[in-house]
Design an enzyme around this catalytic site. Sequence first.
Site, PDB file in Angstrom:
ATOM      1  N   TYR A  54       0.843  -1.189   0.000  1.00 40.36           N
ATOM      2  CA  TYR A  54       0.000   0.000   0.000  1.00 40.36           C
ATOM      3  C   TYR A  54       0.881   1.242   0.000  1.00 40.36           C
ATOM      4  O   TYR A  54       1.591   1.507   0.964  1.00 40.36           O
ATOM      5  CB  TYR A  54      -0.922   0.029   1.219  1.00 40.36           C
ATOM      6  CG  TYR A  54      -1.850  -1.153   1.348  1.00 40.36           C
ATOM      7  CD1 TYR A  54      -2.215  -1.926   0.257  1.00 40.36           C
ATOM      8  CD2 TYR A  54      -2.378  -1.504   2.592  1.00 40.36           C
ATOM      9  CE1 TYR A  54      -3.073  -3.013   0.391  1.00 40.36           C
ATOM     10  CE2 TYR A  54      -3.239  -2.581   2.735  1.00 40.36           C
ATOM     11  CZ  TYR A  54      -3.575  -3.336   1.635  1.00 40.36           C
ATOM     12  OH  TYR A  54      -4.420  -4.406   1.780  1.00 40.36           O
ATOM     13  N   SER A 201     -12.940  -5.372   2.190  1.00 37.08           N
ATOM     14  CA  SER A 201     -13.981  -4.724   1.371  1.00 37.08           C
ATOM     15  C   SER A 201     -15.375  -5.138   1.843  1.00 37.08           C
ATOM     16  O   SER A 201     -16.226  -5.539   1.040  1.00 37.08           O
ATOM     17  CB  SER A 201     -13.801  -5.068  -0.112  1.00 37.08           C
ATOM     18  OG  SER A 201     -12.617  -4.520  -0.627  1.00 37.08           O
ATOM     19  N   PRO A 202     -15.634  -5.059   3.149  1.00 40.04           N
ATOM     20  CA  PRO A 202     -16.929  -5.499   3.670  1.00 40.04           C
ATOM     21  C   PRO A 202     -18.085  -4.595   3.253  1.00 40.04           C
ATOM     22  O   PRO A 202     -19.249  -4.980   3.391  1.00 40.04           O
ATOM     23  CB  PRO A 202     -16.733  -5.459   5.192  1.00 40.04           C
ATOM     24  CG  PRO A 202     -15.694  -4.400   5.396  1.00 40.04           C
ATOM     25  CD  PRO A 202     -14.759  -4.542   4.232  1.00 40.04           C
ATOM     26  N   LEU A 203     -17.748  -3.420   2.722  1.00 42.10           N
ATOM     27  CA  LEU A 203     -18.771  -2.505   2.218  1.00 42.10           C
ATOM     28  C   LEU A 203     -18.748  -2.435   0.691  1.00 42.10           C
ATOM     29  O   LEU A 203     -19.161  -1.446   0.089  1.00 42.10           O
ATOM     30  CB  LEU A 203     -18.574  -1.108   2.815  1.00 42.10           C
ATOM     31  CG  LEU A 203     -18.722  -1.034   4.334  1.00 42.10           C
ATOM     32  CD1 LEU A 203     -18.407   0.358   4.846  1.00 42.10           C
ATOM     33  CD2 LEU A 203     -20.124  -1.454   4.759  1.00 42.10           C
ATOM     34  N   PHE A 207     -19.381   0.721  -2.147  1.00 42.16           N
ATOM     35  CA  PHE A 207     -20.622   0.739  -2.913  1.00 42.16           C
ATOM     36  C   PHE A 207     -21.838   0.530  -2.028  1.00 42.16           C
ATOM     37  O   PHE A 207     -22.896   1.130  -2.242  1.00 42.16           O
ATOM     38  CB  PHE A 207     -20.571  -0.342  -3.994  1.00 42.16           C
ATOM     39  CG  PHE A 207     -21.457  -0.059  -5.173  1.00 42.16           C
ATOM     40  CD1 PHE A 207     -21.191   1.013  -6.005  1.00 42.16           C
ATOM     41  CD2 PHE A 207     -22.544  -0.857  -5.452  1.00 42.16           C
ATOM     42  CE1 PHE A 207     -21.998   1.278  -7.098  1.00 42.16           C
ATOM     43  CE2 PHE A 207     -23.358  -0.597  -6.539  1.00 42.16           C
ATOM     44  CZ  PHE A 207     -23.082   0.474  -7.374  1.00 42.16           C
TER      45      PHE A 207
END
Length: 324
Positions: A54, A201-203, A207
């Site tokens: 990152y 990326s639980p959301l 989105f």
Amino acid sequence: MESRTLGSLTVSALGLGCMGMSEFYGHGDEQESVATIHAFLDAGGTLLDTADMYGPFTNEKLVGGAIAGRRDDVVLATKFGNERREDGSWVGINGRPEYVRAACDASLQRLGVDHIDLYYQHRVDKTVPIEDTVGAMAELVQAGKVKHLGLSEASADTVRRAHAVHPITALQTEYSLWEREPETKIFPVLAELGIGFVPYSPLGRGFLTGQLRSEEDFAEDDFRRHSPRFQGENFTRNLALVDRVTELATEKGCTPAQLALAWLLAQGEHIVPIPGTKKRERLRENLGAVDVDLTPSDLARLDELAPAGAAAGARYPNMGSIDA
């Protein structure tokens, strides 16, 4: 903040993904990012998630600086295996034992710590036997540089083989209301072996918050512009899924993001989502998910609103790096 257990590692029920503070989701504000990390720790959060790629490398430095003087408050997770150069260019997936050792030493230096609590292989190197990679990771545990081992985006078979070499504490894989593939093959193996699960990326890469309504909502340097799920007809179809989730969230008196995270928390005590944010405002919203009570009827309705395979488009432009 309540606690949960990943394998034998106790962490907060929600972690904090730090990737977007340095790259991929448009420009970040380092001062606000550090304040967000501090606010997370002040709220009782413990699990911070970063990776050497990152930035590249800058996110580990940011996290290391933010936790200076607060090391005992943190369960620190980082990753190796997606090899990049200082200029950001891509080298490839690297699971060779000598690279494992070098990558760990470099991460420790950037983070400014003497050990990593949870060290993941970021992507499986299909050219190197997983036994060799995890064997090198196990040596790091023996040396006291790492406390627990993890894998990311590994298949059920790879998880089994890795766990036979050294106990795997957690598997990190994309999982949310619009990505439910792990439920079929991965979850049974994790339950059998006592391995925790960390959904990234639980959301749905933001989105599922309901805040993204057009492809123009993304900055020019936002990688989602190139993601199949955020393009053209796929974007339109996926908006319909988000609208269905938003409708239920309104009925429950919470935000779509809180509903999506509450759903994940309800999938099992071994699950610890790591929603990423670089703003305190969004952090406070995400943390509110722990107070959302979902009834069996709510969960059944969400299964109908967002069944497996509901999202349109592939997760990445190139799925070749995913271990299947």
